[in-house]
Motif scaffolding. Structure first.
Motif, PDB file in Angstrom:
ATOM      1  N   MET A   1       0.917  -1.257   0.074  1.00 27.30           N
ATOM      2  CA  MET A   1       0.091   0.100  -0.049  1.00 27.30           C
ATOM      3  C   MET A   1       0.888   1.378  -0.064  1.00 27.30           C
ATOM      4  SD  MET A   1      -1.270  -0.387   3.714  1.00 27.30           S
ATOM      5  CE  MET A   1      -2.375   1.399   4.006  1.00 27.30           C
ATOM      6  N   LEU A   2       0.199   2.194  -0.558  1.00 25.68           N
ATOM      7  CA  LEU A   2       0.940   3.588  -0.888  1.00 25.68           C
ATOM      8  C   LEU A   2       0.623   4.734   0.383  1.00 25.68           C
ATOM      9  CD1 LEU A   2       0.868   4.067  -4.505  1.00 25.68           C
ATOM     10  CD2 LEU A   2       2.944   3.760  -3.275  1.00 25.68           C
TER      11      LEU A   2
ATOM     12  N   ASP B   1      -3.879   4.641 -18.397  1.00 25.01           N
ATOM     13  CA  ASP B   1      -2.493   4.631 -18.550  1.00 25.01           C
ATOM     14  C   ASP B   1      -1.501   5.670 -18.121  1.00 25.01           C
ATOM     15  OD1 ASP B   1      -2.292   6.225 -21.609  1.00 25.01           O
ATOM     16  OD2 ASP B   1      -3.982   5.265 -20.796  1.00 25.01           O
ATOM     17  N   HIS B   2      -2.195   6.917 -17.925  1.00 24.77           N
ATOM     18  CA  HIS B   2      -1.343   8.009 -17.565  1.00 24.77           C
ATOM     19  C   HIS B   2      -1.018   7.663 -16.126  1.00 24.77           C
ATOM     20  CE1 HIS B   2      -3.207  10.601 -20.684  1.00 24.77           C
ATOM     21  NE2 HIS B   2      -2.223  10.000 -21.107  1.00 24.77           N
TER      22      HIS B   2
ATOM     23  N   ALA C   1       3.179   6.218 -13.764  1.00 25.39           N
ATOM     24  CA  ALA C   1       3.852   6.521 -12.457  1.00 25.39           C
ATOM     25  C   ALA C   1       2.831   6.134 -11.250  1.00 25.39           C
ATOM     26  CB  ALA C   1       4.325   8.065 -12.344  1.00 25.39           C
ATOM     27  N   GLU C   2       2.671   4.820 -11.276  1.00 23.07           N
ATOM     28  CA  GLU C   2       1.454   4.239 -10.384  1.00 23.07           C
ATOM     29  C   GLU C   2       1.687   4.718  -9.048  1.00 23.07           C
ATOM     30  OE1 GLU C   2       1.627   1.603  -8.263  1.00 23.07           O
ATOM     31  OE2 GLU C   2       3.674   1.065  -8.561  1.00 23.07           O
ATOM     32  N   ASP C   3       2.892   4.989  -8.482  1.00 26.25           N
ATOM     33  CA  ASP C   3       3.326   5.145  -7.102  1.00 26.25           C
ATOM     34  C   ASP C   3       3.250   6.634  -6.834  1.00 26.25           C
ATOM     35  OD1 ASP C   3       5.530   5.906  -8.405  1.00 26.25           O
ATOM     36  OD2 ASP C   3       6.945   5.334  -7.174  1.00 26.25           O
ATOM     37  N   ASP C   4       2.776   7.501  -7.565  1.00 23.63           N
ATOM     38  CA  ASP C   4       2.500   8.857  -7.439  1.00 23.63           C
ATOM     39  C   ASP C   4       1.375   9.264  -6.700  1.00 23.63           C
ATOM     40  OD1 ASP C   4       1.751  11.819  -7.912  1.00 23.63           O
ATOM     41  OD2 ASP C   4       3.177  11.902  -9.246  1.00 23.63           O
TER      42      ASP C   4
END
Length: 744
Positions: free
Chosen positions: A514-515, A677-678, A682-685
């Motif tokens: 988890m982020l 997709d955007h 940067a899926e951890d942003d």
């Protein structure tokens, strides 16, 4: 057990006797299934003062008690309902207390009679004289008038005698005790949920044939979304005690409202502002928000609640000189909060063009900090308002320390300094440590919707350590009004979509862990989840959202999946699929373009801007009308000032295509979230993750996620795991990068 709501603190100088009556009423009804209000917000020109005490009860129906804090020596004589006084009472030489209460009852009758099942609710009124005993009343020779004015006297404030006085009061409207359905309807009618303004429904334009892929007309189908929506809208909205405590109470100092998306924060703040104005028309009140596309919505809400609580006699147009709806910044053509205060201090207001590069929020906070410094340098007071209410509070903070005024968030400190101190009672004895000066600042927020910052608007972050410590002493003000509320019910977004939004926004099912998120069971429970498991690294946590905390009725109706995800091989295919889906909505589903349908584009500013243009082009190529928020007209990609409409978000007959920031606070029945997709790039942003949460939580019914080339990516797998989880989601806990716990 009865529920009681104190809309404004009592027990101050001159109110002790009134408080005795209310305490006696609470004791009398404590074990009954009743609903009671101290100063229910309901006023008219004939009755500028709201009912002192209102009781709703299945047996007695509606009961209004008008309290007069008069000693027997002040009453010179009584003729019918008229009481002549020996000395003025609030400037009056005579009063008609029963007639005043009777008019208030009549207004309540008119309010509830809009529902057919409440056409015969019994109703009565009586007058309480807490300073007068039965012996004094009889000795004065008034006992023969008891049948004229039903009374509750000061030596009759026991539970049994309170109920007896109510039973003996003549009925103003005759009726029978309420059955379970009627009682539920009455509670709803007196509350926020049963009095909401009608949705701003789209205007259906003349229909034209919609063609499918092969040029054939799209057929109508029996199971239509529009029919499901109408069925859901007819479901009765239950009384929500927490909503009433927020909307109808006026705290004597700061109040923080933390609410998940769709919990009704904007509606409740609008109602709260309207109630404040009706109770205190002499106050200067500001209702402030960040996103300009909310302006029309907030104005409509405030106007509705003013009309609702005054029998249609008060409107926003007539209150604007005292009740101001203000964008946080403002512009030449529309006053705003910052700009109003800059003009008050006498300094030229800054604007977007002469502030440093940065996001809109960054620029605003820079200007606010400069204004505070200017006011201090010039020795000029910022005090203008008696109450300031802030919506979208998470967008008015920033983690950049250079934007702070000392250890305080600049916008919030500006709001604090713009307020006049709340008058305090003079203490009988000197205080070793004087209580902190209170100002009526109320802010609502949801940190999960932060798009520009990861700061959380706690009292400590907003006002600095010293003031926050003083403000956080105790959990309630005198009278029981809470200093902080956490709203756990989501009325807008169906449970499966909200659970998916939280899971994806926080990255709960990421392969890498988890982020962001809550790290204590009680904090998950506060926002409406049932939780099992220990919050220790590596331990499994299971979340379930019970139906009562997400009461959108669509979850109980037969329908296609409420939330879906598709990955496409190219943007052209994604947009072609989007166009066909919207055509089905407009054809077989019976929806119309505006307000039923919303397209939200994801990504950082350049990516989102380009994708917005492509979606707009695809809709126009298919012959569908499209609208870009901020424009004046439909079917135009960009309209520069002055041919624009910065407040615009909807246009009749057109599908709105919006970036996430402008979509905030708005909602639609079907929401298409394109460009996933955007996020995958940067899926951890965390800011991009918050975009995903905000976009999904705009939905009142269905949400459809799509992106390009996502097969095999970590985010695609995560999305599918979240959707497959349904109503129960299990994840492995690890300490997140961003804690969202309620630290106060």
């Amino acid at each position: 057990m009865a529920d009681f709501i104190v809309t404004e603190t009592y027990g101050q100088a001159g109110e002790a006797a009134e408080g005795q009556v209310f305490d006696a009423v609470k004791a009398a009804f404590a074990r009954r299934d009743a609903l009671g209000f101290w100063r229910y917000p309901l006023t008219t020109r004939d009755s500028a003062k709201e009912p002192d005490i209102l009781i709703a009860d299945p047996e007695y129906g509606l009961v209004v008690i008008e309290v007069k804090n008069l000693p027997i020596t002040d009453i010179a004589g009584i003729a019918g309902y008229r009481w002549d006084l020996r000395r003025p009472y609030f400037g009056k030489s005579f009063i008609n207390p029963y007639e005043q209460a009777r008019r208030q009852v009549q207004l309540l009758i008119d309010l509830t009679a809009r529902r057919s099942e409440l056409a015969r609710v019994p109703a009565r009124a009586l007058v309480a004289l807490p300073q007068v005993t039965r012996e004094q009343w009889e000795a004065a020779g008034f006992d023969g008038l008891l049948q004229e004015t039903p009374l509750l006297l000061g030596d009759e404030l026991t539970s049994a005698r309170v109920l007896r006085a109510i039973e003996r009061a003549p009925l103003i409207r005759y009726g029978n005790p309420l059955d379970e359905g009627q009682w539920r309807a009455l509670r709803s009618a007196l509350g926020t949920s049963g009095s909401l303004p009608g949705r701003a429904e789209p205007v259906p334009l003349p229909s034209r044939p919609l063609l499918g892929r092969h040029g054939t007309p799209v057929p109508a189908a029996p199971a239509r979304k529009i029919d499901l929506l109408r069925q859901a809208q007819t479901a009765m909205k239950d009384f929500d005690l927490q909503q009433e405590l927020i909307a109808k109470t006026i705290p004597p100092g700061p109040q923080r409202i933390r609410g998940i998306a769709g919990s009704g924060k904007t509606v409740l703040l609008a109602q709260k502002a309207a109630n404040m104005h009706l109770k205190h028309p002499e106050w200067d009140i500001a209702l402030v928000f960040f996103c300009r596309s909310l302006y029309d919505q907030i104005c409509r809400q405030v106007d509705h609640w003013l009309r609702h609580a005054s029998g249609g006699e008060r409107t926003l147009q007539g209150a604007r000189h005292k009740l101001r709806i203000l964008h946080a910044w403002g512009a030449k053509e529309q006053p705003g909060f910052y700009r109003t205060l800059a003009q008050h201090v006498g300094v030229p207001p800054l604007h977007v063009g002469n502030t440093p590069d940065g996001s809109p929020g960054y620029k605003l906070l820079y200007a606010c900090k400069a204004l505070i410094s200017d006011a201090e340098r010039l020795g000029r007071s910022l005090q203008v308002f008696d109450a300031v209410l802030i919506d979208e509070g998470q967008d008015l903070v920033h983690e950049d320390e250079t934007l702070r005024h000392e250890d305080k968030q600049a916008f919030y400190w500006l709001a604090h300094e713009s307020l006049k101190p709340v008058p305090r009672d003079v203490p009988l004895f000197s205080e070793a440590t004087p209580a902190p000066e209170l100002r009526r600042l109320i802010w609502a927020y949801d940190e999960a919707q932060s798009l520009d910052t990861l700061a959380i608007p706690t009292a400590r972050a907003l006002f600095g350590e010293k003031l926050a410590k003083a403000l956080n002493q105790g959990v309630t003000y005198r009278g029981g009004i809470k200093k902080s509320e956490v709203m756990h019910r989501c009325y807008r977004t169906p449970g499966p979509i909200l659970l998916a939004a939280h899971a994806l926004g926080m990255g709960l099912l990421r392969e890498q862990g988890m982020l962001a998120g809550l790290t204590q069971q009680e904090h998950w429970q506060k926002i409406g989840y049932e939780v099992t498991g220990a919050f220790r690294a590596g331990q499994e946590i299971t979340l379930r959202r019970p139906p009562e905390h997400s009461p959108n009725p669509l979850t109980t109706l037969p329908s296609e999946p409420l939330v879906t995800f598709h990955s496409h091989r190219s943007r052209d295919v994604e947009l072609g699929t989007l166009v066909e889906a919207i055509k089905r909505n407009l054809g077989e589903d019976g929806l119309v373009a505006s307000r039923h349908i919303l397209v939200v584009v994801l990504g950082g500013h350049p990516d989102a801007k380009m994708l917005q243009a492509r979606v707009f082009g695809a809709l126009r190529h298919a012959g569908l009308d499209a609208y870009i928020p901020g424009n004046r007209d439909i079917n135009v990609l960009h309209q520069p000032y002055p041919n624009n409409d910065p407040n615009g978000f909807w246009r009749d007959g057109a599908v709105t295509v919006s970036p996430v920031m402008q979509a905030k606070g708005n909602e639609a029945d079907v929401v298409y979230v394109v460009g996933l997709d955007h996020i995958a790039k940067a899926e951890d942003d965390l800011r991009l993750r918050n975009q995903l949460f905000v976009a999904l939580s705009r939905s009142r019914g269905w949400a459809h996620l799509s992106g390009v080339g996502m097969e095999g990516t970590g985010l695609a797998g995560e999305v599918r795991r979240v959707l497959d989880a349904g109503n129960v989601l299990t994840f492995r806990f690890q300490p997140p990068k961003r804690h969202l716990d309620d630290g106060e």
